[in-house]
Design an enzyme around this catalytic site. Structure first.
Site, mmCIF file in Angstrom:
data_model
loop_
_atom_site.group_PDB
_atom_site.id
_atom_site.type_symbol
_atom_site.label_atom_id
_atom_site.label_comp_id
_atom_site.label_asym_id
_atom_site.label_seq_id
_atom_site.Cartn_x
_atom_site.Cartn_y
_atom_site.Cartn_z
ATOM 1 N N ILE A 10 0.826 -1.225 0.000
ATOM 2 C CA ILE A 10 0.000 0.000 0.000
ATOM 3 C C ILE A 10 0.857 1.270 0.000
ATOM 4 C CG2 ILE A 10 -0.244 0.196 2.541
ATOM 5 C CD1 ILE A 10 -3.223 0.998 1.968
ATOM 6 N N GLY A 12 3.446 1.737 -1.800
ATOM 7 C CA GLY A 12 4.062 1.896 -3.118
ATOM 8 C C GLY A 12 3.208 2.756 -4.047
ATOM 9 N N ASP A 14 1.434 1.959 -6.866
ATOM 10 C CA ASP A 14 0.115 1.423 -7.208
ATOM 11 C C ASP A 14 -0.773 1.293 -5.975
ATOM 12 O OD1 ASP A 14 1.287 1.171 -9.654
ATOM 13 O OD2 ASP A 14 0.910 -0.978 -9.888
ATOM 14 N N ASP A 57 5.078 -8.770 6.636
ATOM 15 C CA ASP A 57 6.141 -8.799 5.634
ATOM 16 C C ASP A 57 5.905 -10.009 4.736
ATOM 17 O OD1 ASP A 57 9.337 -7.593 5.639
ATOM 18 O OD2 ASP A 57 8.881 -9.384 4.455
ATOM 19 N N ALA A 81 6.223 -6.179 -3.638
ATOM 20 C CA ALA A 81 7.294 -6.878 -4.362
ATOM 21 C C ALA A 81 8.583 -6.093 -4.241
ATOM 22 C CB ALA A 81 6.938 -7.002 -5.851
ATOM 23 N N SER A 124 3.482 -8.968 -14.478
ATOM 24 C CA SER A 124 4.249 -7.921 -15.172
ATOM 25 C C SER A 124 4.575 -8.303 -16.610
ATOM 26 C CB SER A 124 5.554 -7.703 -14.408
ATOM 27 O OG SER A 124 6.466 -6.965 -15.182
ATOM 28 N N GLU A 126 7.295 -7.803 -17.797
ATOM 29 C CA GLU A 126 8.668 -8.317 -17.747
ATOM 30 C C GLU A 126 8.688 -9.838 -17.919
ATOM 31 O OE1 GLU A 126 12.028 -6.854 -17.230
ATOM 32 O OE2 GLU A 126 10.794 -5.406 -18.274
ATOM 33 N N TYR A 148 13.987 -10.628 -11.564
ATOM 34 C CA TYR A 148 12.649 -10.091 -11.286
ATOM 35 C C TYR A 148 11.611 -10.748 -12.202
ATOM 36 C CZ TYR A 148 8.687 -6.855 -11.468
ATOM 37 O OH TYR A 148 7.424 -6.313 -11.464
ATOM 38 N N HIS A 178 3.689 1.198 -15.909
ATOM 39 C CA HIS A 178 2.787 2.323 -15.652
ATOM 40 C C HIS A 178 3.428 3.245 -14.625
ATOM 41 C CE1 HIS A 178 1.568 -1.277 -13.413
ATOM 42 N NE2 HIS A 178 1.357 -0.453 -12.384
HETATM 43 P P1 NAP Z 1 6.602 -0.080 -5.714
HETATM 44 O O1 NAP Z 1 6.260 1.376 -5.789
HETATM 45 O O2 NAP Z 1 8.034 -0.501 -5.735
HETATM 46 O O3 NAP Z 1 5.914 -0.655 -4.377
HETATM 47 C C1 NAP Z 1 6.256 -1.918 -3.866
HETATM 48 C C2 NAP Z 1 5.550 -2.119 -2.543
HETATM 49 O O4 NAP Z 1 5.939 -3.404 -2.031
HETATM 50 C C3 NAP Z 1 5.946 -1.092 -1.465
HETATM 51 O O5 NAP Z 1 4.796 -0.775 -0.722
HETATM 52 C C4 NAP Z 1 6.923 -1.869 -0.601
HETATM 53 O O6 NAP Z 1 6.988 -1.429 0.733
HETATM 54 C C5 NAP Z 1 6.284 -3.247 -0.654
HETATM 55 N N1 NAP Z 1 7.221 -4.307 -0.260
HETATM 56 C C6 NAP Z 1 8.436 -4.586 -0.762
HETATM 57 N N2 NAP Z 1 8.987 -5.637 -0.130
HETATM 58 C C7 NAP Z 1 8.095 -6.024 0.826
HETATM 59 C C8 NAP Z 1 8.087 -7.044 1.815
HETATM 60 N N3 NAP Z 1 9.109 -7.872 1.973
HETATM 61 N N4 NAP Z 1 6.994 -7.165 2.598
HETATM 62 C C9 NAP Z 1 5.941 -6.307 2.482
HETATM 63 N N5 NAP Z 1 5.896 -5.317 1.560
HETATM 64 C C10 NAP Z 1 6.962 -5.175 0.742
HETATM 65 O O7 NAP Z 1 5.880 -0.885 -6.886
HETATM 66 P P2 NAP Z 1 4.633 -0.449 -7.812
HETATM 67 O O8 NAP Z 1 5.165 0.227 -9.012
HETATM 68 O O9 NAP Z 1 3.591 0.169 -6.978
HETATM 69 O O10 NAP Z 1 4.147 -1.883 -8.311
HETATM 70 C C11 NAP Z 1 3.176 -2.626 -7.586
HETATM 71 C C12 NAP Z 1 3.261 -4.088 -7.989
HETATM 72 O O11 NAP Z 1 3.027 -4.205 -9.382
HETATM 73 C C13 NAP Z 1 4.607 -4.753 -7.757
HETATM 74 O O12 NAP Z 1 4.364 -6.098 -7.450
HETATM 75 C C14 NAP Z 1 5.315 -4.647 -9.100
HETATM 76 O O13 NAP Z 1 6.288 -5.655 -9.217
HETATM 77 C C15 NAP Z 1 4.140 -4.840 -10.018
HETATM 78 N N6 NAP Z 1 4.230 -4.230 -11.335
HETATM 79 C C16 NAP Z 1 4.520 -2.910 -11.452
HETATM 80 C C17 NAP Z 1 4.536 -2.331 -12.712
HETATM 81 C C18 NAP Z 1 4.806 -0.852 -12.898
HETATM 82 O O14 NAP Z 1 5.090 -0.459 -14.019
HETATM 83 N N7 NAP Z 1 4.689 -0.043 -11.848
HETATM 84 C C19 NAP Z 1 4.249 -3.111 -13.843
HETATM 85 C C20 NAP Z 1 3.946 -4.451 -13.667
HETATM 86 C C21 NAP Z 1 3.923 -5.008 -12.410
HETATM 87 P P3 NAP Z 1 8.025 -0.252 1.191
HETATM 88 O O15 NAP Z 1 7.318 1.030 0.893
HETATM 89 O O16 NAP Z 1 8.200 -0.542 2.633
HETATM 90 O O17 NAP Z 1 9.262 -0.422 0.369
HETATM 91 O O1 F7E Z 2 13.503 0.679 -17.069
HETATM 92 C C1 F7E Z 2 16.122 1.587 -19.490
HETATM 93 C C2 F7E Z 2 16.186 0.215 -18.841
HETATM 94 O O2 F7E Z 2 13.657 0.606 -14.598
HETATM 95 C C3 F7E Z 2 12.898 0.893 -18.322
HETATM 96 C C4 F7E Z 2 9.073 -1.985 -13.210
HETATM 97 O O3 F7E Z 2 7.936 -1.299 -12.756
HETATM 98 O O4 F7E Z 2 8.201 -2.080 -15.442
HETATM 99 C C5 F7E Z 2 9.318 -1.652 -14.679
HETATM 100 O O5 F7E Z 2 10.505 -2.299 -15.112
HETATM 101 C C6 F7E Z 2 13.933 0.829 -19.423
HETATM 102 C C7 F7E Z 2 14.886 -0.372 -19.343
HETATM 103 O O6 F7E Z 2 11.536 -0.151 -15.769
HETATM 104 C C8 F7E Z 2 18.024 3.868 -17.434
HETATM 105 O O7 F7E Z 2 17.359 -0.487 -19.249
HETATM 106 C C9 F7E Z 2 17.892 3.381 -19.529
HETATM 107 O O8 F7E Z 2 15.073 -0.886 -20.639
HETATM 108 O O9 F7E Z 2 12.048 2.223 -15.677
HETATM 109 P P1 F7E Z 2 12.708 0.907 -15.685
HETATM 110 P P2 F7E Z 2 11.479 -1.683 -16.222
HETATM 111 O O10 F7E Z 2 12.770 -2.367 -16.081
HETATM 112 O O11 F7E Z 2 10.824 -1.717 -17.556
HETATM 113 C C10 F7E Z 2 7.911 -3.487 -15.368
HETATM 114 C C11 F7E Z 2 6.684 -3.746 -16.203
HETATM 115 C C12 F7E Z 2 7.830 -3.996 -13.981
HETATM 116 O O12 F7E Z 2 7.090 -4.923 -13.698
HETATM 117 C C13 F7E Z 2 8.859 -3.489 -13.030
HETATM 118 O O13 F7E Z 2 8.425 -3.696 -11.683
HETATM 119 O O14 F7E Z 2 14.765 1.982 -19.312
HETATM 120 N N1 F7E Z 2 16.998 2.595 -18.879
HETATM 121 N N2 F7E Z 2 18.539 4.146 -18.671
HETATM 122 C C14 F7E Z 2 17.050 2.880 -17.576
HETATM 123 N N3 F7E Z 2 16.357 2.392 -16.533
HETATM 124 C C15 F7E Z 2 16.601 2.920 -15.303
HETATM 125 N N4 F7E Z 2 15.892 2.476 -14.254
HETATM 126 N N5 F7E Z 2 17.573 3.876 -15.117
HETATM 127 C C16 F7E Z 2 18.305 4.385 -16.150
HETATM 128 O O15 F7E Z 2 19.161 5.258 -15.958
#
Ligand code: NAP
Ligand code: F7E
Length: 326
Positions: A10, A12, A14, A57, A81, A124, A126, A148, A178
């Site tokens: 919560i 994070g 999303d 946790d 996560a 994801s 990914e 991941y 997103h």
């Molecule tokens: P985020 O901002 O990194 O938030 C992750 C959340 O997980 C935080 O609340 C974090 O708590 C909590 N967490 C991490 N380790 C934990 C543990 N051991 N026990 C309990 N809570 C823990 O991620 P998000 O972008 O909101 O994404 C939400 C979910 O969607 C994740 O599962 C992510 O992998 C997945 N996802 C994200 C995207 C995207 O583009 N954003 C796309 C596809 C899937 P703390 O605040 O304490 O660190």
């Molecule tokens: O990277 C490139 C990097 O870290 C996007 C997570 O929410 O979406 C996310 O994963 C791209 C990659 O996101 C930098 O190499 C270049 O190709 O923003 P990112 P991600 O890896 O796509 C998926 C759907 C999830 O599920 C994940 O939780 O950008 N890139 N230069 C860089 N990336 C970062 N972080 N920093 C750089 O300086």
């Protein structure tokens, strides 16, 4: 009767958007929070008095069972996560423990404590990694390219398995990237808008990035949490791809940001910095959300340019107000 929801993650990006949506819909919202030495409730500060926070946790089975006992949820959203792909190479077993096995722990707790609860797993794009087809949809085979991505594939299949083994109402959302103003600063979109805003205000001079050529299907987090909720309102549990259907490179994201900020890329941006390149890259992601459109009636609202614009606007506002980063 008031519906009850438990959100892991919560605090994070999303989790905070989803908590807002559920509160607007009249839910009683519980959020699992882990112990940290410094409290990090920044993203939920504005709704903290409206949600119940329960300690726990994803690596601790007992705490998950206890959280379910307390919340007695109708719906469980598993968003917690280790979500940063880069960190998954430096902390691969932690990533597996939280992002993969954590899903089993929570599903098993649901099975024992509240088996009629509906369950959402944050999958994801990914998982598609080295993509087997373009665009990617629910039937596209997985080929993850990072610890991941591998952990998320496990989370996906264990969710399917608990649905098929125990009849749980469990859904996988396969969400493409997103973003938004609440995105963590280490992700590329937020890093770009945040640093550009700092450069604009004279607080920084350079933006150092890794690979500029990877392409992502970027949407707005506020749109995507609506899809999570819709999945749990259907008659049957299923899995859905959530995306915008268009793809853009990191370079394009930089170009629009710098155009909006009136800054010169050549003067301020360094690409291909080895500190930010990855051992294995996901080159191209673009999804097909036609199933979600057909079954859930879901469509994204914010487009790519709109997303960059809203992130940039909020960056400048936050920096000028001297607000803390997430
Ligand atoms: P985020 O901002 O990194 O938030 C992750 C959340 O997980 C935080 O609340 C974090 O708590 C909590 N967490 C991490 N380790 C934990 C543990 N051991 N026990 C309990 N809570 C823990 O991620 P998000 O972008 O909101 O994404 C939400 C979910 O969607 C994740 O599962 C992510 O992998 C997945 N996802 C994200 C995207 C995207 O583009 N954003 C796309 C596809 C899937 P703390 O605040 O304490 O660190
Ligand atoms: O990277 C490139 C990097 O870290 C996007 C997570 O929410 O979406 C996310 O994963 C791209 C990659 O996101 C930098 O190499 C270049 O190709 O923003 P990112 P991600 O890896 O796509 C998926 C759907 C999830 O599920 C994940 O939780 O950008 N890139 N230069 C860089 N990336 C970062 N972080 N920093 C750089 O300086």
């Amino acid at each position: 009767m008031t519906k009850r929801a438990l959100i892991t993650g919560i605090t994070g990006q999303d989790g905070s958007h989803l908590a807002e949506l559920l509160l607007e819909n009249g839910y009683k919202v519980y959020g699992l929070v882990r112990r940290t030495s410094t409290v990090n409730f920044g993203r939920i500060a504005h709704i903290q008095d409206q949600v119940e926070l329960v300690p726990g946790d994803m690596t601790d089975q007992t705490s998950l069972q206890e959280a379910l006992q307390v919340a007695q949820p109708d719906e469980v959203y598993n968003l917690a996560a280790q979500s940063f792909v880069g960190t998954s190479w430096t902390q691969p077993t932690l990533t597996g423990n939280v992002t993969a096995l954590g899903v089993t722990r929570l599903l098993d707790a649901v099975r024992h404590v509240k088996p009629d609860a509906r369950f959402y797993q944050a999958g994801s794009s990914e998982m598609f990694g080295k993509v087997r087809e373009v665009p990617q949809c629910e039937t596209t085979p997985f080929y993850p390219r990072s610890p991941y991505g591998v952990a998320k594939v496990y989370g996906h299949w264990i969710t399917v398995n608990y649905r098929e083994s125990y009849g749980l109402f469990a859904c996988n959302g396969i969400l493409f990237n997103h973003e938004g103003p609440r995105r963590g600063i280490e992700f590329v979109t937020r890093k770009i808008t945040h640093t550009a805003a700092r450069i604009k205000l004279g607080l920084a001079d350079k933006l150092y990035l890794g690979n500029p050529d990877s392409k992502r299907d970027w949407g707005y987090a506020g749109d995507y949490v609506r899809a999570m909720w819709l999945m749990l309102q259907q008659d049957h549990p299923d899995d859905y791809v959530i995306c915008t259907g268009s793809t853009h490179s990191v370079r394009e994201f930089v170009e629009i940001t710098f155009e909006l900020a009136g800054l010169d890329i050549g003067q301020h941006v360094v690409f291909n910095d080895p500190r930010y390149t990855r051992p294995a890259e996901v080159d191209l992601l673009v999804g097909d959300y036609s199933k979600a459109a057909r079954v859930l009636g879901w469509h994204p609202v914010v487009d790519f340019r709109g997303l960059v614009g809203l992130m940039m606007e909020e960056e400048l506002r936050a920096l000028q107000d001297n607000r803390r980063d997430w």
